[in-house]
Enzyme design. Structure first.
Site, PDB file in Angstrom:
ATOM      1  N   LYS A 134       0.868  -1.184   0.000  1.00 43.78           N
ATOM      2  CA  LYS A 134       0.000   0.000   0.000  1.00 43.78           C
ATOM      3  C   LYS A 134       0.893   1.219   0.000  1.00 43.78           C
ATOM      4  CE  LYS A 134      -4.377   1.144   0.143  1.00 43.78           C
ATOM      5  NZ  LYS A 134      -5.521   0.364  -0.377  1.00 43.78           N
TER       6      LYS A 134
ATOM      7  N   ASP B  78      -7.014   4.300  -4.608  1.00 45.20           N
ATOM      8  CA  ASP B  78      -7.670   4.121  -3.303  1.00 45.20           C
ATOM      9  C   ASP B  78      -8.304   5.490  -3.007  1.00 45.20           C
ATOM     10  OD1 ASP B  78      -7.801   2.039  -0.923  1.00 45.20           O
ATOM     11  OD2 ASP B  78      -7.454   3.964   0.031  1.00 45.20           O
TER      12      ASP B  78
HETATM   13  P1  NDP Z   1     -12.911   7.645  -2.886  1.00 41.48           P
HETATM   14  O1  NDP Z   1     -11.880   8.664  -2.651  1.00 41.48           O
HETATM   15  O2  NDP Z   1     -13.444   7.447  -4.258  1.00 41.48           O
HETATM   16  O3  NDP Z   1     -14.143   7.879  -1.900  1.00 41.48           O
HETATM   17  C1  NDP Z   1     -14.025   8.013  -0.514  1.00 41.48           C
HETATM   18  C2  NDP Z   1     -15.373   8.421   0.007  1.00 41.48           C
HETATM   19  O4  NDP Z   1     -15.385   8.375   1.422  1.00 41.48           O
HETATM   20  C3  NDP Z   1     -15.735   9.839  -0.400  1.00 41.48           C
HETATM   21  O5  NDP Z   1     -17.119   9.890  -0.645  1.00 41.48           O
HETATM   22  C4  NDP Z   1     -15.375  10.636   0.862  1.00 41.48           C
HETATM   23  O6  NDP Z   1     -16.114  11.832   0.972  1.00 41.48           O
HETATM   24  C5  NDP Z   1     -15.811   9.648   1.921  1.00 41.48           C
HETATM   25  N1  NDP Z   1     -15.166   9.873   3.204  1.00 41.48           N
HETATM   26  C6  NDP Z   1     -13.864  10.111   3.462  1.00 41.48           C
HETATM   27  N2  NDP Z   1     -13.683  10.258   4.776  1.00 41.48           N
HETATM   28  C7  NDP Z   1     -14.883  10.100   5.347  1.00 41.48           C
HETATM   29  C8  NDP Z   1     -15.371  10.109   6.679  1.00 41.48           C
HETATM   30  N3  NDP Z   1     -14.538  10.334   7.700  1.00 41.48           N
HETATM   31  N4  NDP Z   1     -16.697   9.890   6.896  1.00 41.48           N
HETATM   32  C9  NDP Z   1     -17.534   9.660   5.866  1.00 41.48           C
HETATM   33  N5  NDP Z   1     -17.142   9.649   4.588  1.00 41.48           N
HETATM   34  C10 NDP Z   1     -15.847   9.845   4.342  1.00 41.48           C
HETATM   35  O7  NDP Z   1     -12.307   6.259  -2.323  1.00 41.48           O
HETATM   36  P2  NDP Z   1     -12.746   4.773  -2.660  1.00 41.48           P
HETATM   37  O8  NDP Z   1     -14.208   4.702  -2.902  1.00 41.48           O
HETATM   38  O9  NDP Z   1     -11.813   4.234  -3.646  1.00 41.48           O
HETATM   39  O10 NDP Z   1     -12.398   4.069  -1.270  1.00 41.48           O
HETATM   40  C11 NDP Z   1     -13.331   3.969  -0.205  1.00 41.48           C
HETATM   41  C12 NDP Z   1     -12.928   2.851   0.712  1.00 41.48           C
HETATM   42  O11 NDP Z   1     -12.880   1.617  -0.023  1.00 41.48           O
HETATM   43  C13 NDP Z   1     -11.539   2.982   1.340  1.00 41.48           C
HETATM   44  O12 NDP Z   1     -11.577   2.412   2.630  1.00 41.48           O
HETATM   45  C14 NDP Z   1     -10.663   2.139   0.439  1.00 41.48           C
HETATM   46  O13 NDP Z   1      -9.508   1.672   1.092  1.00 41.48           O
HETATM   47  C15 NDP Z   1     -11.614   0.996   0.141  1.00 41.48           C
HETATM   48  N6  NDP Z   1     -11.309   0.217  -1.049  1.00 41.48           N
HETATM   49  C16 NDP Z   1     -11.132   0.819  -2.259  1.00 41.48           C
HETATM   50  C17 NDP Z   1     -10.860   0.058  -3.372  1.00 41.48           C
HETATM   51  C18 NDP Z   1     -10.722   0.659  -4.729  1.00 41.48           C
HETATM   52  O14 NDP Z   1     -10.502  -0.112  -5.660  1.00 41.48           O
HETATM   53  N7  NDP Z   1     -10.851   1.953  -4.896  1.00 41.48           N
HETATM   54  C19 NDP Z   1     -10.696  -1.390  -3.271  1.00 41.48           C
HETATM   55  C20 NDP Z   1     -10.973  -1.933  -1.969  1.00 41.48           C
HETATM   56  C21 NDP Z   1     -11.252  -1.134  -0.909  1.00 41.48           C
HETATM   57  P3  NDP Z   1     -15.467  13.198   0.427  1.00 41.48           P
HETATM   58  O15 NDP Z   1     -15.100  12.951  -1.002  1.00 41.48           O
HETATM   59  O16 NDP Z   1     -16.525  14.198   0.599  1.00 41.48           O
HETATM   60  O17 NDP Z   1     -14.262  13.417   1.301  1.00 41.48           O
HETATM   61  O1  2IT Z   2      -7.779  -1.668  -0.983  1.00 43.83           O
HETATM   62  C1  2IT Z   2      -7.696  -2.139  -2.141  1.00 43.83           C
HETATM   63  O2  2IT Z   2      -7.821  -3.346  -2.361  1.00 43.83           O
HETATM   64  C2  2IT Z   2      -7.468  -1.204  -3.233  1.00 43.83           C
HETATM   65  N1  2IT Z   2      -7.435  -0.003  -3.015  1.00 43.83           N
HETATM   66  C3  2IT Z   2      -7.260  -1.710  -4.623  1.00 43.83           C
HETATM   67  C4  2IT Z   2      -5.859  -2.194  -4.817  1.00 43.83           C
HETATM   68  C5  2IT Z   2      -5.488  -2.572  -6.232  1.00 43.83           C
HETATM   69  O3  2IT Z   2      -4.305  -2.857  -6.414  1.00 43.83           O
HETATM   70  O4  2IT Z   2      -6.342  -2.604  -7.110  1.00 43.83           O
END
Ligand code: NDP
Ligand code: 2IT
Length: 445
Positions: A124, A164
Site C-alpha cells: 500500500k 484508493d
Molecule cells: P474515494 O476517494 O473514491 O471515496 C471516498 C469516500 O469516502 C468519499 O465519498 C469521501 O467523501 C468519503 N469519506 C472520506 N472520509 C470520510 C469520513 N470520515 N466519513 C464519511 N465519509 C468519508 O475512495 P474509494 O471509494 O476508492 O475508497 C473507499 C474505501 O474503499 C476505502 O476504505 C478504500 O480503502 C476501500 N477500497 C477501495 C478500493 C478501490 O478499488 N478503490 C478497493 C478496496 C477497498 P469526500 O469525497 O466528501 O471526502
Molecule cells: O484496498 C484495495 O484493495 C485497493 N485499493 C485496490 C488495490 C489494487 O491494487 O487494485
C-alpha cells in the site's frame, strides 16, 4: 502461539500505530488455532515474519501550487509481502495518511490478495496530500512530483500500485504519464488505467460490484436475496457508487450515502440519474452530498451524523476505517439489519464486529467483501501481459466468479459447529494459509 505476547512485543516496537496494531490483532486472533495445529509455522517463525513489512519507503514530495507557493508532503510505499506474487495495492491521498494507516492497509492487502486466487503480494502507499480544493493542474503537478521518486521502487513484475481514497483514474493517468516518461516503457505498472491505454473495463466500479456480489452470496446462505431490501451505504466515492449501482440492479433500494460532514437519507432510493447527478457534483470537486437534498426535495441531509441510525436490511460501509462503532452496530442490529458487507477497509471497529458476530448477523469483512477491486486489477494485469482487451461482460463474469470463490473459501474455513459462518475467521485463515505455505516453501533469506 500467544496472541497477547506477540501484541505486547508489537506495541513496544510500533508505538502509537493503532490502526496497524488493530489489523494485526484481528488476524492473529483468527489464525491462532490453525497456527497451533501446524507447528511447522511456528518453527519457521512465520508470525514474526508476516507482521513485519519487507520494506517501507518514505520520501518527500515538493510541489508548487497555482499561486506559486511551495508545498511539502510526505509519501510512502509499504511493500509488505511478496510470497505469492509481486507487491500489489493502492495509493491513498488523504490528510489522515500515516505510516500506521498504510501499514494496516498493506497488511490487510496480503490476505485479501491471497483470497482472490490471483498471484499478488501485499502493498500500500500514499501521501498526506489533501486533494480537496486543489485544481487539476495542482493535482497533476503533485502526482508528477511524487512519481519522480516512486518510479525507482515499482515495476510490472515488482510492485503494481492502483487507486484508493483520493486516487482515481485521473491521478493514475498523471502518475503513469510521468512513470512512462522516466522509464521510457509503456507497460502495466499501474492498474486502474484509462480504458484506451491498457485499463480494464469496469475497474472503477469493480470493488462496489464485488462487494454486492459478496453480500448476495452471504444472503443466499439464508435463503435470502437483495430483491426488495433497503440498503444503507456510507461515502460516495468509487466503492459507494459501484455498490449503489449493483445493489439497485439486483432489486434493492439504496437509501443513504454520506460524506465526512453528514449523510443523505432518500426514502425514494438513490439510483439512475441521481447517481449521475452525484458523480457530476463529485467531478466538480464540490461539497458533494449536501446539495443532493436541494436537488431532490424528498431527501434529507443529516449534518454531523452517520447513516447507521437509519433502519435498513443491509449496511455497506464504503468510506474509511473505523467509521462504524459499537453504538452504530447496536443501532443496526436493533433496527433489524441482517447483513453488513464492508466495501471499505476495516470500516467497523473491533467492538462493532464483536456485536455483529454475537448477534450472528451476516458480516463480510473488507478483505473478503471488497476484494473485487484488486481482483479486477489482477485481471487488468493479465490483459496487459497478453496485450488483449476483454469485453465488459467477460471482466464482470470473471469478477463475479472470483467473489463466489472467495465466499466459498470463507465458508470452508469459517463455518462454526452451529452452522454460523464467521467470515472474519474464514477470510483470515484462508488468506493466511496460502501465504504462510509459500513462505515456508521459499525458505528464510
Ligand atoms: P474515494 O476517494 O473514491 O471515496 C471516498 C469516500 O469516502 C468519499 O465519498 C469521501 O467523501 C468519503 N469519506 C472520506 N472520509 C470520510 C469520513 N470520515 N466519513 C464519511 N465519509 C468519508 O475512495 P474509494 O471509494 O476508492 O475508497 C473507499 C474505501 O474503499 C476505502 O476504505 C478504500 O480503502 C476501500 N477500497 C477501495 C478500493 C478501490 O478499488 N478503490 C478497493 C478496496 C477497498 P469526500 O469525497 O466528501 O471526502
Ligand atoms: O484496498 C484495495 O484493495 C485497493 N485499493 C485496490 C488495490 C489494487 O491494487 O487494485
Amino acid at each position: 502461539m500467544n496472541v497477547e505476547k506477540i501484541m505486547q512485543k508489537l506495541e513496544q516496537k510500533n508505538p502509537g500505530e493503532q490502526e496497524y496494531l488493530q489489523a494485526v490483532r484481528e488476524v492473529l486472533e483468527s489464525i491462532e488455532d490453525v497456527v497451533n495445529e501446524n507447528p511447522q509455522f511456528e518453527a519457521a517463525n512465520i508470525i514474526d515474519r508476516i507482521v513485519e513489512p519487507d520494506r517501507v519507503i518514505t520520501f518527500k514530495v515538493q510541489w508548487v501550487d497555482d499561486k506559486g507557493n511551495v508545498h511539502v508532503n510526505r509519501a510512502f510505499r509499504v511493500q509488505f509481502n511478496n510470497a505469492i506474487g509481486p507487491y500489489k495495492g493502492g495509493m491513498r491521498f488523504h490528510p489522515s495518511v500515516s505510516l500506521s494507516s498504510l501499514k494496516f492497509l498493506g497488511f490487510e492487502q496480503i490476505f485479501k490478495n491471497s483470497l482472490t486466487t490471483l498471484p499478488m503480494g501485499g502493498a500500500k502507499g500514499g501521501s498526506d496530500f489533501d486533494p480537496k480544493g486543489k485544481s487539476p493542474n495542482e493535482i497533476m503537478r503533485f502526482c508528477q512530483a511524487l512519481m519522480t521518486e516512486l518510479y525507482k521502487y515499482i515495476g510490472p513484475d515488482m510492485d503494481i500500485p492502483a487507486g484508493d481514497i483520493g486516487v482515481g483514474g485521473r491521478e493514475i493517468g498523471y502518475l503513469f504519464g510521468m512513470y512512462k516518461k522516466i522509464i521510457r516503457e509503456h507497460h502495466g505498472v499501474f492498474t486502474g488505467k484509462g480504458r484506451t491505454w491498457g485499463g480494464s473495463l469496469i475497474r472503477p466500479e469493480a470493488t462496489g460490484f464485488g462487494n454486492v456480489y459478496f453480500a448476495q452470496e452471504m444472503l443466499k446462505t439464508r435463503g435470502e436475496s437483495l430483491s426488495g431490501k433497503t440498503v444503507a451505504i456510507s461515502g460516495f466515492g468509487n466503492v459507494s457508487w459501484g455498490s449503489a449501482i449493483k445493489a439497485t440492479q439486483l432489486g434493492a433500494k439504496v437509501i443513504t450515502i454520506s460524506g465526512p460532514d453528514g449523510y443523505i437519507y432518500d426514502p425514494d432510493g438513490i439510483s439512475g440519474e441521481k447517481i449521475d447527478y452525484l458523480l457530476e457534483l463529485r467531478a466538480s470537486n464540490n461539497d458533494i452530498v449536501k446539495p443532493y437534498s436541494y436537488e431532490f426535495p424528498n431527501a434529507q441531509f443529516h449534518q454531523g451524523k452517520r447513516p447507521w441510525e437509519v433502519k435498513c436490511d443491509i449496511a455497506l460501509p464504503c468510506a474509511i476505517q473505523n467509521e462504524l462503532n459499537a453504538e452504530d452496530a447496536k443501532m443496526l442490529v436493533h433496527n433489524g439489519c441482517m447483513c453488513v458487507s464492508e466495501g471499505a477497509n476495516m470500516p467497523c471497529t473491533p467492538e462493532a464486529v464483536e456485536i455483529f458476530l454475537e448477534n450472528k448477523i451476516l458480516y463480510g469483512p473488507g478483505k473478503a467483501a471488497n476484494a473485487g477491486g484488486v481482483s479486477t486489477s489482477g485481471l487488468e494485469q493479465t490483459q496487459n501481459a497478453m496485450k488483449l482487451n476483454w469485453s465488459e461482460e467477460e471482466v464482470e463474469e470473471r469478477l463475479r466468479q472470483i467473489m463466489i470463490n472467495i465466499h466459498d473459501a470463507c465458508v470452508k474455513y469459517g463455518k462454526e459447529e452451529d452452522g454460523y459462518v464467521n467470515y472474519v475467521n474464514g477470510a483470515n485463515i484462508a488468506g493466511f494459509m496460502k501465504v504462510a505455505q509459500a513462505m515456508m516453501d521459499q525458505g528464510v533469506f
